[in-house]
Design a protein around this motif. Structure first.
Motif, PDB file in Angstrom:
ATOM      1  N   ASP A  18       0.830  -1.203   0.000  1.00 56.15           N
ATOM      2  CA  ASP A  18       0.000   0.000   0.000  1.00 56.15           C
ATOM      3  C   ASP A  18       0.862   1.250   0.000  1.00 56.15           C
ATOM      4  OD1 ASP A  18      -2.265  -1.563   0.009  1.00 56.15           O
ATOM      5  OD2 ASP A  18      -2.638  -1.356   2.169  1.00 56.15           O
ATOM      6  N   PHE A  19       1.948   1.224   0.767  1.00 60.96           N
ATOM      7  CA  PHE A  19       2.841   2.371   0.816  1.00 60.96           C
ATOM      8  C   PHE A  19       3.457   2.621  -0.555  1.00 60.96           C
ATOM      9  CE2 PHE A  19       6.917   4.439   1.295  1.00 60.96           C
ATOM     10  CZ  PHE A  19       6.666   5.442   2.215  1.00 60.96           C
ATOM     11  N   LEU A  20       3.932   1.563  -1.200  1.00 62.61           N
ATOM     12  CA  LEU A  20       4.553   1.711  -2.518  1.00 62.61           C
ATOM     13  C   LEU A  20       3.543   2.224  -3.539  1.00 62.61           C
ATOM     14  CD1 LEU A  20       6.687  -1.558  -2.592  1.00 62.61           C
ATOM     15  CD2 LEU A  20       7.560   0.784  -2.452  1.00 62.61           C
ATOM     16  N   LYS A  21       2.330   1.694  -3.488  1.00 61.81           N
ATOM     17  CA  LYS A  21       1.305   2.142  -4.424  1.00 61.81           C
ATOM     18  C   LYS A  21       1.005   3.623  -4.232  1.00 61.81           C
ATOM     19  CE  LYS A  21      -3.404   1.031  -5.951  1.00 61.81           C
ATOM     20  NZ  LYS A  21      -4.581   0.145  -5.727  1.00 61.81           N
ATOM     21  N   ARG A  22       1.061   4.065  -3.006  1.00 62.39           N
ATOM     22  CA  ARG A  22       0.736   5.456  -2.689  1.00 62.39           C
ATOM     23  C   ARG A  22       1.888   6.410  -2.992  1.00 62.39           C
ATOM     24  NH1 ARG A  22      -0.376   4.452   2.096  1.00 62.39           N
ATOM     25  NH2 ARG A  22       1.492   5.197   3.183  1.00 62.39           N
ATOM     26  N   GLU A  23       3.131   5.982  -2.755  1.00 58.41           N
ATOM     27  CA  GLU A  23       4.264   6.895  -2.783  1.00 58.41           C
ATOM     28  C   GLU A  23       5.106   6.855  -4.063  1.00 58.41           C
ATOM     29  OE1 GLU A  23       4.789   9.220  -0.741  1.00 58.41           O
ATOM     30  OE2 GLU A  23       3.370   8.664   0.838  1.00 58.41           O
ATOM     31  N   LEU A  24       5.076   5.754  -4.811  1.00 55.49           N
ATOM     32  CA  LEU A  24       5.869   5.729  -6.036  1.00 55.49           C
ATOM     33  C   LEU A  24       5.200   6.575  -7.105  1.00 55.49           C
ATOM     34  CD1 LEU A  24       7.105   2.032  -6.331  1.00 55.49           C
ATOM     35  CD2 LEU A  24       8.345   4.039  -5.505  1.00 55.49           C
ATOM     36  N   PRO A  25       5.935   7.450  -7.765  1.00 54.45           N
ATOM     37  CA  PRO A  25       5.335   8.348  -8.750  1.00 54.45           C
ATOM     38  C   PRO A  25       4.989   7.624 -10.052  1.00 54.45           C
ATOM     39  CG  PRO A  25       7.706   8.649  -8.714  1.00 54.45           C
ATOM     40  CD  PRO A  25       7.379   7.689  -7.599  1.00 54.45           C
ATOM     41  N   ALA A  26       4.208   8.277 -10.873  1.00 49.54           N
ATOM     42  CA  ALA A  26       3.786   7.672 -12.137  1.00 49.54           C
ATOM     43  C   ALA A  26       4.964   7.388 -13.059  1.00 49.54           C
ATOM     44  CB  ALA A  26       2.782   8.604 -12.827  1.00 49.54           C
ATOM     45  N   ASP A  27       6.034   8.172 -12.948  1.00 46.96           N
ATOM     46  CA  ASP A  27       7.202   7.977 -13.816  1.00 46.96           C
ATOM     47  C   ASP A  27       8.294   7.141 -13.149  1.00 46.96           C
ATOM     48  OD1 ASP A  27       7.914   9.856 -11.921  1.00 46.96           O
ATOM     49  OD2 ASP A  27       9.019  11.136 -13.328  1.00 46.96           O
ATOM     50  N   TRP A  28       7.918   6.331 -12.123  1.00 48.62           N
ATOM     51  CA  TRP A  28       8.905   5.544 -11.403  1.00 48.62           C
ATOM     52  C   TRP A  28       9.648   4.579 -12.330  1.00 48.62           C
ATOM     53  CZ3 TRP A  28      12.450   4.907  -8.215  1.00 48.62           C
ATOM     54  CH2 TRP A  28      12.914   3.643  -7.842  1.00 48.62           C
ATOM     55  N   ALA A  29       8.961   3.974 -13.293  1.00 44.50           N
ATOM     56  CA  ALA A  29       9.609   3.032 -14.210  1.00 44.50           C
ATOM     57  C   ALA A  29      10.745   3.714 -14.965  1.00 44.50           C
ATOM     58  CB  ALA A  29       8.593   2.450 -15.188  1.00 44.50           C
ATOM     59  N   GLU A  30      10.542   4.953 -15.339  1.00 52.37           N
ATOM     60  CA  GLU A  30      11.595   5.689 -16.052  1.00 52.37           C
ATOM     61  C   GLU A  30      12.748   6.040 -15.116  1.00 52.37           C
ATOM     62  OE1 GLU A  30      13.790   7.463 -18.946  1.00 52.37           O
ATOM     63  OE2 GLU A  30      12.001   6.208 -19.165  1.00 52.37           O
ATOM     64  N   ILE A  31      12.434   6.435 -13.873  1.00 56.88           N
ATOM     65  CA  ILE A  31      13.480   6.765 -12.906  1.00 56.88           C
ATOM     66  C   ILE A  31      14.310   5.534 -12.579  1.00 56.88           C
ATOM     67  CG2 ILE A  31      13.918   7.506 -10.523  1.00 56.88           C
ATOM     68  CD1 ILE A  31      11.351   9.202 -10.717  1.00 56.88           C
ATOM     69  N   SER A  32      13.643   4.412 -12.340  1.00 55.83           N
ATOM     70  CA  SER A  32      14.344   3.223 -11.865  1.00 55.83           C
ATOM     71  C   SER A  32      15.161   2.533 -12.949  1.00 55.83           C
ATOM     72  CB  SER A  32      13.343   2.225 -11.271  1.00 55.83           C
ATOM     73  OG  SER A  32      12.432   1.780 -12.249  1.00 55.83           O
ATOM     74  N   HIS A  76      11.942  -8.165   7.750  1.00 54.64           N
ATOM     75  CA  HIS A  76      13.027  -7.575   6.964  1.00 54.64           C
ATOM     76  C   HIS A  76      13.011  -8.119   5.543  1.00 54.64           C
ATOM     77  CE1 HIS A  76      17.675  -7.511   6.259  1.00 54.64           C
ATOM     78  NE2 HIS A  76      17.078  -6.567   5.563  1.00 54.64           N
ATOM     79  N   PHE A  77      12.787  -9.428   5.395  1.00 54.13           N
ATOM     80  CA  PHE A  77      12.831 -10.023   4.065  1.00 54.13           C
ATOM     81  C   PHE A  77      11.535  -9.828   3.298  1.00 54.13           C
ATOM     82  CE2 PHE A  77      16.659 -11.621   5.729  1.00 54.13           C
ATOM     83  CZ  PHE A  77      17.469 -11.815   4.619  1.00 54.13           C
ATOM     84  N   ILE A  78      10.419  -9.730   3.987  1.00 55.23           N
ATOM     85  CA  ILE A  78       9.182  -9.341   3.307  1.00 55.23           C
ATOM     86  C   ILE A  78       9.359  -7.939   2.731  1.00 55.23           C
ATOM     87  CG2 ILE A  78       6.766  -8.715   3.672  1.00 55.23           C
ATOM     88  CD1 ILE A  78       6.661 -10.972   5.783  1.00 55.23           C
ATOM     89  N   LEU A  79       9.918  -7.039   3.525  1.00 57.80           N
ATOM     90  CA  LEU A  79      10.180  -5.680   3.075  1.00 57.80           C
ATOM     91  C   LEU A  79      11.106  -5.691   1.867  1.00 57.80           C
ATOM     92  CD1 LEU A  79      10.022  -2.583   3.582  1.00 57.80           C
ATOM     93  CD2 LEU A  79      11.990  -2.846   5.103  1.00 57.80           C
ATOM     94  N   GLY A  80      12.198  -6.468   1.946  1.00 59.63           N
ATOM     95  CA  GLY A  80      13.139  -6.527   0.836  1.00 59.63           C
ATOM     96  C   GLY A  80      12.514  -7.087  -0.427  1.00 59.63           C
ATOM     97  N   GLU A  81      11.693  -8.119  -0.292  1.00 56.15           N
ATOM     98  CA  GLU A  81      11.033  -8.700  -1.466  1.00 56.15           C
ATOM     99  C   GLU A  81      10.159  -7.668  -2.170  1.00 56.15           C
ATOM    100  OE1 GLU A  81      10.666 -13.449  -0.310  1.00 56.15           O
ATOM    101  OE2 GLU A  81       8.927 -12.135  -0.067  1.00 56.15           O
ATOM    102  N   GLU A  82       9.380  -6.931  -1.404  1.00 49.08           N
ATOM    103  CA  GLU A  82       8.477  -5.955  -2.010  1.00 49.08           C
ATOM    104  C   GLU A  82       9.242  -4.778  -2.622  1.00 49.08           C
ATOM    105  OE1 GLU A  82       5.308  -6.497  -2.559  1.00 49.08           O
ATOM    106  OE2 GLU A  82       5.580  -8.446  -1.587  1.00 49.08           O
ATOM    107  N   MET A  83      10.342  -4.376  -1.977  1.00 55.60           N
ATOM    108  CA  MET A  83      11.138  -3.288  -2.528  1.00 55.60           C
ATOM    109  C   MET A  83      11.797  -3.696  -3.843  1.00 55.60           C
ATOM    110  SD  MET A  83      10.812  -0.568  -0.745  1.00 55.60           S
ATOM    111  CE  MET A  83       9.725  -0.364   0.663  1.00 55.60           C
ATOM    112  N   TRP A  84      12.379  -4.893  -3.870  1.00 55.82           N
ATOM    113  CA  TRP A  84      13.040  -5.338  -5.098  1.00 55.82           C
ATOM    114  C   TRP A  84      12.026  -5.631  -6.195  1.00 55.82           C
ATOM    115  CZ3 TRP A  84      17.818  -5.147  -6.976  1.00 55.82           C
ATOM    116  CH2 TRP A  84      18.816  -4.766  -6.092  1.00 55.82           C
TER     117      TRP A  84
END
Length: 384
Positions: A18-32, A76-84
């Motif tokens: 939910d946090f990622l859906k809310r905070e990642l911008p629309a152009d995140w794919a281009e940034i990343s 910690h690893f749930i967090l890492g999985e979702e971040m990656w």
């Protein structure tokens, strides 16, 4: 091992998503797509990670006294999985979260911990690691960068290569030799070096894996106080063993690989090509590699959660993660080669670029295989 997640684990994963859906911008794919070491993603992570910290989602597994919540290793690893899976919006700061911060908490002086750990927990610090050298590669026992004691200071001279994130880093976790040239592992010390002090030159190495990810770093008569040394002279090897065990299992790339594979299979279905037995067999093989990597990583997490020391399991997991990365990118290159051209499928190309470095970062895969041979299979050294 219990393979089912608890309700609390599922709730935590949902909270991260939910946090990622809310905070990642629309152009995140281009940034990343530029890579964690790029200026674009570094600037983004310095905005994103403080928000993550404020939400209690940057270092929840750290002790409360250092900004964490004493949460279990599994979170910690749930967090890492979702971040990656999202393309790692923490950028270079994943190193602080996974191993630099915990290493300082365990081995640092009170002054070092107080100086460096709070800004990591706040999401405001970028570090690089000064390990590999031109003539030593991943064989840290052969490093030649020297730190010579001069009164209350050390004077450091030498060079490092493949230094991830050095171009925009605030500090360097640096290995240097304080003993004689032939002292091997016993003559190495660790220094916490600000990248802004005189005598440090950073040159970017052009590569396929991202813009600004890797560098050559030169140290010419760099003077640091003795208080910058982490641990004692000659203690570096035991500290690095602890650090690398955390780093090798702290990057759940298998989650990104599995999701990219799902996208590739979805695209093949759209094209009407997924029914081929060859495609299905290769997709199944790549999926199995991702799951094997996941389970080997989970084995190390389980040991950590039980307070048991990690051995060669970390190296086994590290190699499995690299093989999963390569299996997925090879699948895509064979059955969707046109998808790696242009901008139609940025996730495919970004994964391919990241997979190139998977077998090198955190200790080359060949080094890990050597450790597995000696420590897991109990095979003799080649020079025995």
């Amino acid at each position: 091992m219990d393979f089912d997640w608890t309700d609390e684990d599922r709730a935590f994963r949902s909270r991260v998503r939910d946090f990622l859906k809310r905070e990642l911008p629309a152009d995140w794919a281009e940034i990343s797509r530029h890579g964690p070491g790029s200026r674009e993603q570094t600037e983004f992570c310095l905005e994103f990670c403080p928000k993550l910290a404020k939400a209690g989602l940057l270092v929840p597994h750290w002790p409360r006294e250092w900004g964490g919540e004493d949460r279990p290793p599994w979170e910690h690893f749930i967090l890492g999985e979702e971040m990656w899976a999202a393309g790692e919006p923490r950028g270079a700061q994943y190193m602080n979260v996974n191993w630099i911060g915990p290493t300082l908490m365990r081995f640092g002086t009170p002054e070092q911990r107080q100086r460096y750990v709070p800004e990591m927990a706040a999401g405001k610090a970028i570090w690089c690691q000064g390990f590999s050298e031109p003539d030593a590669g991943s064989d840290l026992a052969r490093l030649r960068t020297r730190a010579v004691r001069d009164g209350d200071d050390y004077v450091i001279s030498g060079s490092k290569i493949w230094t991830s994130y050095a171009g925009l880093a605030h500090h360097c976790f640096l290995l240097a030799r304080t003993g004689e040239a032939g002292s091997g592992k016993a003559g190495i010390a660790i220094f916490l070096v600000p990248m802004s002090i005189p005598g440090i030159e950073v040159r970017s190495i052009p590569s396929l894996i991202g813009h600004g990810d890797i560098h050559e770093t030169f140290f010419t008569d760099v003077r640091v106080p003795a208080s910058a040394r982490l641990g004692e002279e000659g203690q570096a090897w035991s500290i690095i063993g602890y650090s690398l065990a955390n780093e090798r299992v702290g990057i759940p790339r298998y989650e990104l690989s599995a999701r990219v594979l799902d996208q590739m299979v979805g695209e093949l279905r759209r094209r009407g090509a997924a029914a081929s037995p060859v495609v299905q067999a290769r997709a199944g093989s790549a999926a199995a590699a991702c799951e094997a990597a996941r389970l080997l990583v989970y084995r190390t997490v389980d040991k950590r959660a039980r307070g048991e020391p990690l051995g060669a399991e970390a190296s086994l997991a590290r190699v499995a993660v690299a093989e999963a990365d390569h299996a997925v990118t090879d699948f895509g290159m064979e059955f969707l080669p046109d998808a790696f051209d242009g901008d139609a499928f940025p996730a495919f190309l970004a994964h391919h670029e990241r997979a190139i470095v998977t077998g090198i970062a955190a200790g080359a895969a060949e080094i890990q295989l050597g450790l597995i041979a000696r420590r897991w299979l109990d095979l003799p050294n080649g020079d025995a």
